[in-house]
Design an enzyme around this catalytic site. Structure first.
Site, short mmCIF file in Angstrom:
data_model
loop_
_atom_site.label_atom_id
_atom_site.label_comp_id
_atom_site.label_asym_id
_atom_site.label_seq_id
_atom_site.Cartn_x
_atom_site.Cartn_y
_atom_site.Cartn_z
N ASP A 1 70.84 17.06 60.29
CA ASP A 1 72.14 17.95 59.12
C ASP A 1 71.68 19.48 59.15
O ASP A 1 71.74 19.46 57.62
CB ASP A 1 72.17 17.43 57.64
CG ASP A 1 72.69 15.33 58.12
OD1 ASP A 1 73.18 15.71 58.44
OD2 ASP A 1 72.03 14.76 57.26
N GLU B 1 83.95 14.49 57.07
CA GLU B 1 82.23 14.43 56.56
C GLU B 1 82.01 15.68 57.69
O GLU B 1 82.65 16.49 57.93
CB GLU B 1 81.30 13.44 56.50
CG GLU B 1 80.55 13.49 57.70
CD GLU B 1 79.04 12.13 57.54
OE1 GLU B 1 79.15 11.96 57.04
OE2 GLU B 1 78.76 11.33 58.80
O1 FUB Z 1 72.44 12.13 56.64
C1 FUB Z 1 73.38 11.78 55.75
C2 FUB Z 1 74.64 12.02 56.65
O2 FUB Z 1 74.76 11.53 57.36
C3 FUB Z 1 75.07 13.31 55.96
O3 FUB Z 1 75.47 13.56 54.76
C4 FUB Z 1 76.48 13.59 56.70
O4 FUB Z 1 77.47 14.26 57.52
C5 FUB Z 1 75.89 12.49 57.78
O5 FUB Z 1 74.98 13.71 59.26
#
Ligand code: FUB
Length: 320
Positions: free
Chosen positions: A12, A219
């Site tokens: 991320d 997301e």
């Molecule tokens: O790294 C945990 C979660 O996985 C992140 O917050 C999301 O965007 C996904 O990458």
């Protein structure tokens, strides 16, 4: 493409240029021994490291632990994808974290240095919920936070910024749930207003539908500006694409334009886009170095290119 860090797992990556250098704010993946599930319990991260580099091919410096869950007074579990911003000689680290009741909130921590250490506020940001804050500096004194994530990110538990009794996604032919955008207060520690929907329109000007899994928001929000236009980019989650949509202002609406990155090895895909020394770069992650373990990811960087019409050239996620 280049993997940036080999001795720990990082995911991320939110990249920014501060003081002429690239600073990267990623999640720090660990093997917590928690079985994989749709709730994302296996992503049980406990601290953040900040990284920097002077040039895109140069050495990557690990500045060590910038924030540890044990120093966050309201912490429950799971430090997920963070972002950072700079204003008035202070650096702000924004992070999603479950509180003691297992509800994701967004916290903020401050430092005088881009690499930290960061001191967390004693409570999460009032009115915050869900995950994946991305903070955009509009260059006019205004900063906007984009946030939200489905499934384990809990966005389906809210409507109109209020928790609902039973979290659920809309039906396939109903408008998709949207990421949220909110202007930050002058002190960068609060929301200055109620979060609004980041509406993504299709080619007919209709909001994307919940059943449109190859295009709807899931997301991993990011915002950047290119040639005066606002590019909102995000992950489609269960179809594993990084997509983008273009608008005329930070609030949108945005019109869907295409795929930035095709699926990578691993379940999640997440990114940031930044201009550095006259070129544009995509920072993202995959699970190749861990042999495909979805919860042990490694961040990478590759050049991102635009076509003449402002569209982004799609990058092959399997290219190494
Ligand atoms: O790294 C945990 C979660 O996985 C992140 O917050 C999301 O965007 C996904 O990458």
């Amino acid at each position: 493409m280049r993997y940036l860090v080999k001795d720990i797992f990082t995911a991320d990556p939110s990249a920014h240029v501060f003081n002429g250098k690239i600073y990267i704010y990623p999640s720090h993946d660990i093997d917590a021994g928690i079985p994989e599930n749709d709730n994302g319990d296996h992503f049980d991260m406990r601290d953040y490291h900040v990284f920097s580099m002077d040039s895109i091919d140069g050495e990557v410096t690990d500045h060590g632990v910038a924030l540890d869950i044990k120093n966050i007074p309201w912490a429950g579990r799971q430090l997920w994808a963070p972002d950072a911003a700079y204003k008035n000689r202070k650096y702000y680290l924004y992070f999603p974290l479950k509180d003691k009741t297992d509800i994701f909130r967004i916290g903020v921590a401050t430092s005088d240095k881009p690499e930290g250490p960061f001191i967390p506020q004693s409570d999460p940001i009032k009115g915050s919920y869900s995950i994946d804050p991305a903070v955009f500096d509009n260059g006019d004194g205004n900063f906007y936070m984009y946030f939200g994530g489905l499934w384990g990110g809990q966005l389906q538990r809210y409507r109109n910024n209020k928790a609902i009794e039973c979290g659920h996604e809309p039906k396939d032919d109903e408008p998709a749930l949207c990421a949220k955008v909110v202007k930050l207060s002058d002190d960068m520690l609060n929301f200055a207003e109620e979060p609004r929907d980041v509406v993504i329109l299709d080619e007919k000007g209709e909001p994307l539908k919940a059943g449109d899994h190859k295009r709807r928001f899931f997301e991993a929000s990011w915002m950047h500006k290119y040639n005066g236009k606002y590019y909102f980019s995000y992950s489609t989650g269960n179809t594993h694409l990084l997509c983008y949509a273009i608008g005329d202002n930070p609030y949108g609406p945005f019109t869907y334009k295409g795929v930035i990155l095709t699926p990578v090895v691993g379940w999640t895909t997440h990114h940031s886009i930044v201009e550095f020394q006259g070129k544009w770069y995509l920072f993202h992650h995959d699970s190749v170095p861990s042999g495909g373990k979805t919860w042990l990811r490694s961040m990478k960087v590759t050049e991102l290119e635009y076509n003449e019409d402002g569209s982004i050239k799609t990058i092959d996620g399997m290219r190494n």
